[in-house]
Design an enzyme around this catalytic site. Structure first.
Site, mmCIF file in Angstrom:
data_model
loop_
_atom_site.group_PDB
_atom_site.id
_atom_site.type_symbol
_atom_site.label_atom_id
_atom_site.label_comp_id
_atom_site.label_asym_id
_atom_site.label_seq_id
_atom_site.Cartn_x
_atom_site.Cartn_y
_atom_site.Cartn_z
ATOM 1 N N CYS A 152 -1.989 8.606 2.619
ATOM 2 C CA CYS A 152 -1.615 8.167 1.280
ATOM 3 C C CYS A 152 -2.729 8.438 0.281
ATOM 4 O O CYS A 152 -2.487 8.714 -0.877
ATOM 5 C CB CYS A 152 -1.281 6.686 1.294
ATOM 6 S SG CYS A 152 -2.577 5.711 2.047
ATOM 7 N N GLU A 181 0.881 -1.170 0.000
ATOM 8 C CA GLU A 181 0.000 0.000 0.000
ATOM 9 C C GLU A 181 0.913 1.213 0.000
ATOM 10 O O GLU A 181 1.547 1.517 0.997
ATOM 11 C CB GLU A 181 -0.875 0.036 1.255
ATOM 12 C CG GLU A 181 -1.748 -1.185 1.444
ATOM 13 C CD GLU A 181 -2.975 -1.179 0.558
ATOM 14 O OE1 GLU A 181 -3.109 -0.265 -0.276
ATOM 15 O OE2 GLU A 181 -3.782 -2.092 0.694
ATOM 16 N N GLU A 220 3.994 13.309 -4.358
ATOM 17 C CA GLU A 220 3.239 13.234 -3.123
ATOM 18 C C GLU A 220 3.908 14.129 -2.081
ATOM 19 O O GLU A 220 5.073 13.934 -1.743
ATOM 20 C CB GLU A 220 3.201 11.781 -2.647
ATOM 21 C CG GLU A 220 2.222 11.549 -1.533
ATOM 22 C CD GLU A 220 2.203 10.102 -1.071
ATOM 23 O OE1 GLU A 220 3.246 9.426 -1.170
ATOM 24 O OE2 GLU A 220 1.145 9.652 -0.595
#
Lengths: 330, 503, 283
Positions: free
Chosen positions: B291, B257, B388
């Site tokens: 995330c 993940e 990110e």
């Protein structure tokens, strides 16, 4: 208020619609406003409800709440004695503390206005008299009767009129009729000296059922000239929920952004505890800003709330928990 | 006095009964580690909370050995019903100690107590409760009758939801009959160590759950350990790549993940006030250390100015400060390192010509803080639209048509999540179909549930956590070849998984 | 008097067309007995690149087709294959040097495999998907979706069945594929491509490369626009390196499996589970 300003709302609406105020033009406008997602609205309200208001903030909140209460009695069994007792409670909320603030108004049926005015005496003015009108709570009467009801209360000395909208007309899409009726009642609020009683428009959100309806009815009422929009009569459940109040606050905030005009909001019915009332204050402050934390722009329609707030107030003052025998029943 | 300056309402830390030092939790006991001990600090004030151990390769070996032994002697032989009962016990213990865990989490991580109290810890209990019920129903997990557990699971989790990620890893692993060695992130080991105490209180057989602390090298040793059958990692895409390489050819089952750069798409018919809340929740929840954060706001051009104005006024009501204050909306950035990364990327945003707006709020002098920030005028080529940031920073882009929104949303190597805001059901469903992302929130954002599979497309990772799918990640069909067969074992072990990171 | 046969030119199959390798290379295919069968095209990395491009271009149409339609298209392949059964049997018998019975079985199995997988197209979502009872006022549904472009090394030991066994399951869900055929037995793969080209399978959905898997596979494994890698027939390659290379963009990888038996797992291996939440309220 002058004659011209009474017509102002209609003018405003006409400008917004660029045409005539009709069911169709109102529908086009009201249905063009962004929708409401109920789950998101309720989650936002729940989140606001988790604010933790402690110590000095709580003390300030409690006094603010008291000053915003429309102390209310709206029973079929109301008598002059009951109304005088209510007024006495408004004048001296806490017999043990003269510094305790007074509520904003007493709220009664139209035929009790004279009694309330009389009982307030010199205090009338610092405490207002609000009257429910327009065939409250159902609103099922002819326009002529509703206007007479309103005019009677104003003539008897009411400072504020809490009218109900015709929910039947609203739900059947006769927006222009609802609009025109509010405009007419607003006109009936005028006094002989040219001033005017403040108009609170009760949407009866419990009967409108959906949040989209509440949002549209809020816009409709404001366009028609409401000084305040009010959730409920207190006779229908659910009454003043936090999500519905949040939604109405969002509308008055958006109206302010659009026009620079501040409209008040009054949740009424079902707010019984200090803890609940504080959630509403938080919601007001975080939605519309602190400017709205004034009796001119926010009210609680309540009867039993005052004593719970007073118990909390005593607790803060003395440091220990109080009990129901230490606050007076009205 | 301003009412909105709510008086401080700090959650009491008296509920915490922390030790000064924590060992590694191996074989049911706290033991000394062989590496260099280090302090875990509170990011809100940089004060040390406790000393924790570093597990070196020998400790990892010990922990995997304990897990192997527990797997072979006890856990793989136990009935599913009994495994489930242990998990139910854990769920209840988490509920009983919920407030304590929430306080510890906020202290160690820096997240607002209202989030650890109302989101993280309740979900942790829910996760154990959900998977507890699966333990004796594995025949219905979708792998055919009598599916097999894998063995020892090596699990490495991030610092953004320390205890929640632990539950996402441990609950399904144990329900499926595996034993685990879990490494919490270096900066947030505290709640995992408290969880070890819960494991003791639950009477879980020794070695079924092992918790080892340390930095990236500990995690690396764990995922590369030859006796580990299953690797589960949540963290950065960079580390995910390295782990995928190191696991290649070993036959270890792998779930990842990783990062995301989610688009939150707001159409002109959106329920606007809820959309604003969704945008705020999407990127400022947990300081944006998420995330699946909605870090790219794609707003229809016709409502761009209105949305930005509403957003700014809403952000101005966010309260940044003491994570333990019940009214705090924005807590501390988890580490100095992460703060530096956020600063670097936001500076790049300005340098590349995006317009920066920062919410007016005072930052505490101690600790790591970053005020909620919006960039408007962002184009898809800007770093802040591609990388990110993992912080409270929103990049705003515009679109004109649904097709353009979809194209921009998908224009990223990531594919973890996305948001859609519209009142039009047919459009929502069609757009949801076209978005290449594992979780789509329509007219909501950042919702999690143990029954709901979570995981990414493309470089956001593979495998799912949550739901029946999450269980499958810890099972093999009956008769499947042993997890590590001679034939398929790779000979090269030169690849390295570097330091652990984040979700 | 025997008639002089007209031999077939075997080319690549890319984007619905049959180009020669851009490199101009071919390699000689002999029967097991050593007879010349054909010069097969020897695909280059550029052919692989073109194939990936064609496959990518076909994703949206193929994955966007209704499941019912995909099922029919796949079933249609079985129909056409059945019609050319004899041709495949002859080709396999000659190419693989197996008995007629074995060749027949291989063709029949391949046909039946198409039929089996065709039936899954409008069912796998129901089996692999979920309605999720989340604790809140939300509609929540998980559905599998195709991963995208899948590169494959077909099983090397059979000319037709192995290829069908890896291609069909990937197609069921809407993936498009670039498949490297068996190096030793590439001819039936191209003949199958002729079937595909005349069936209802849109151009680019299946792209067939012949040549050296060892040469082409690394390019596919490292290609950033490939979403998944099926190493079914890569047993003899340095497949761990391929898997490591694939990790650069986190491709989904299936390890070598020469048999590639029909299974739902083969279908779901190249799917992504998408979970959609929506608020639910009457108010």
């Amino acid at each position: 208020m002058t004659d011209e300003s009474a017509l102002a709302p209609r003018t405003r609406a006409l400008q917004l619609f660029d045409g005539l105020v009709t069911d169709t033009s109102l529908r086009r406008f009201l249905e063009g406003i962004p929708g409401v997602d109920a789950v998101g609205l309720e989650q936002r309200a729940a989140a606001l409800g988790t604010r933790s208001i402690k110590t000095t903030s709580k003390a300030a909140a409690i006094d603010t709440i008291i000053s915003m209460i429309d102390l209310t009695t709206l029973e079929g069994a109301d008598t002059p004695g009951k109304v005088r007792s209510l007024v006495a409670k408004a004048l001296v909320p806490d017999a043990g503390d003269a510094a305790c603030p007074q509520p904003a108004a007493v709220c009664v049926y139209g035929d009790m206005v004279a009694t309330a005015v009389d009982a307030l005496g010199a205090a009338h003015g610092q405490i207002s008299v609000a009257a429910v009108a327009t065939a409250f709570p159902s609103g099922r009467a002819s326009l002529r009767v509703k206007l007479a009801d309103t005019a009677d209360a104003v003539a008897a000395g009411a400072d504020e009129i809490d009218m109900v909208i015709d929910r039947g007309a609203f739900l059947s899409g006769q927006y222009a009729q609802v609009f025109d009726e509010i405009v007419a009642v607003k006109r009936a609020c005028r006094r002989e000296d040219g001033t005017s009683a403040h108009l609170k428009v009760i949407l009866e959100t419990g009967e409108l059922n959906t949040y989209d309806n509440v949002r549209r009815a809020s816009w409709l009422a404001i366009l028609a000239g409401a000084d305040f929009i009010k959730t409920s009569t207190g006779k229908v459940s659910p009454a003043a929920t936090l999500p519905v109040t949040l939604l109405m606050l969002e509308v008055v905030r958006d109206w302010f952004r659009l026009t620079g005009e501040r409209i008040g909001v009054k949740p009424a019915g079902g707010i019984r505890t200090s803890k609940d009332a504080i959630k509403f204050l938080v919601t007001v402050a975080e939605t519309c800003g602190e400017d709205w934390l004034t009796p001119e722009l926010f009210r609680f329609g309540a009867s039993s709330l005052l004593n719970d707030v007073l118990l909390q107030r005593q607790k803060l003052a003395t440091g220990h928990y109080s009990g129901p025998d230490y606050v007076t029943i009205d | 006095m301003s009412f909105l300056e709510y008086a401080p309402a700090p959650e009491s830390t008296a509920i915490l009964n922390l030790k000064d030092e924590y060992g590694l939790f191996i074989g049911g006991e706290f033991v000394e580690g062989s590496g260099t001990a280090f302090s875990t600090i509170s990011p809100a004030d940089e004060r040390a909370i406790a000393t924790v151990q570093t597990a070196d390769a020998s400790d990892v070996d010990r922990a995997v050995g304990a897990a192997r032994q527990a797997y072979e002697r006890v856990w793989s032989k136990m009935s599913g019903a009994d495994r489930g009962k242990y998990l139910f016990r854990i769920a209840r213990l988490v509920q009983e100690r919920a407030r304590e865990l929430a306080v510890a989490e906020s202290l160690d991580n820096g997240k607002p107590i209202k989030e650890s109290r109302d989101v993280d810890v309740p979900l942790v209990a829910a996760w154990f409760f959900y998977y507890a019920g699966w333990a004796d129903k594995l025949d219905y997990a979708g792998l055919g009758p009598n599916p097999q557990s894998l063995g020892v699971a090596g699990q490495v989790i991030p610092w953004n939801f320390p205890l929640l990620m632990l539950s996402w890893k441990i609950a399904p692993a144990l329900a499926a009959g595996n034993t685990v060695v879990l490494k919490p992130a270096e900066t947030t080991p505290l709640t995992a160590l408290l969880f070890a105490e819960i494991v003791q209180q639950a009477g879980l057989p020794a070695g079924v759950v092992n918790i080892i602390t340390g930095a990236g090298s500990t995690g690396e040793a764990l995922v590369q350990h030859p006796d580990v059958n299953k690797v589960a990692f949540t963290g950065s895409t960079g580390v995910g790549h390295a782990i995928a390489k190191s696991v290649a050819g070993t036959g270890k089952k792998l779930t990842l993940e990783l990062g995301g750069k989610a688009a939150n798409i707001v159409f002109d018919d959106a329920p606007i006030d809820q959309a604003i809340e969704g945008i705020v929740n999407g990127i400022f929840f947990n300081q944006g250390h998420v995330c699946c954060a909605g870090s790219r706001l794609l707003v229809q051009e016709s409502i761009h100015d209105d949305v930005i104005e509403r957003l700014k006024s809403r952000l101005s009501t966010l309260r940044l400060g003491d994570p333990l204050d019940k009214n705090t909306d924005i807590g501390a950035i988890n580490s100095a390192e992460q703060l530096e990364r956020i600063r670097t990327l936001t500076e790049a945003g300005e340098a590349e010509g995006a317009e920066r707006w920062t919410a007016p709020c005072e930052l505490p002098s101690q600790g790591y803080w970053f005020a909620p920030t919006i960039f408007t005028g962002v184009s898809t080529s800007h770093r802040i639209a591609r990388e990110e940031i993992f912080g409270p920073v929103l990049s705003v882009l515009t679109f004109r048509t649904p097709a353009e929104a979809i194209a921009k949303a998908n224009n990223t190597p990531y594919g973890l999540s996305a948001g859609i805001w519209s009142d039009k059901g047919s459009r929502i469903l069609a757009v949801a179909d076209k978005l290449r992302a594992g979780v789509i929130w329509a007219n909501t954002f950042n919702r999690f549930d143990p029954a709901s599979p979570f995981g990414g497309y493309k470089e956001s990772g593979y495998g799912r956590e949550g739901g029946r799918h999450g269980l499958g990640a810890y099972l093999a069909p009956a008769g499947a070849p042993a997890a590590i067969s001679e034939k398929k074992t790779r000979t090269r072990t030169t690849r390295t998984a570097t330091k652990e990171n984040r979700k | 008097m025997s008639r002089l046969a007209v031999p077939k030119t075997y080319k690549l199959f890319i984007g619905g067309k049959f180009p020669r390798s851009e490199s101009g290379r071919t390699f000689e295919i002999l029967s097991a007995k050593g007879d010349f069968l054909a010069n097969a095209a020897k695909a280059s990395r550029k052919d692989a690149r073109d194939a990936v491009k064609a496959a990518r271009g076909a994703v949206s149409g193929w994955s966007g087709a209704t499941a019912y339609n995909r099922g029919q298209v796949l079933y249609r392949i079985a129909e056409l294959l059945e019609g050319r059964r004899g041709q495949f049997i002859d080709e396999i018998q000659r190419g693989e040097n197996v008995s007629r019975a074995i060749a027949e079985r291989q063709v029949d199995d391949a046909i039946d495999r198409w039929v089996w997988y065709a039936g899954w197209a409008d069912k796998y979502t129901q089996v692999a998907g979920n309605a999720n009872p989340v604790a809140g006022p939300f509609f929540n549904l998980s559905v599998p979706e195709p991963t995208g472009v899948v590169a494959m090394i077909a099983p090397q030991d059979s000319s037709l069945l192995g290829l069908v066994s890896v291609v069909a399951p990937a197609l069921v869900t809407g993936n498009t594929v670039v498949v490297v055929a068996s190096e030793r037995f590439p001819l039936s793969a191209i003949t199958l491509a002729e079937v595909l080209a005349t069936s209802d399978v849109p151009g680019g959905v299946v792209n067939v490369l012949t040549g050296s898997p060892a040469e082409i596979a690394p390019w596919l494994a490292s290609h950033a626009d490939v979403n998944a890698l099926d190493l079914a027939g890569a047993e003899d390659l340095d497949w761990v390196d391929l898997q490591i290379s694939a990790a650069d963009t986190l491709k989904r990888v299936l390890p070598p499996e020469g048999d590639a038996f029909p299974s739902l797992d083969r279908i779901t291996a190249f799917t992504e589970t998408k979970t959609v939440w929506h608020t639910k309220s009457m108010l």
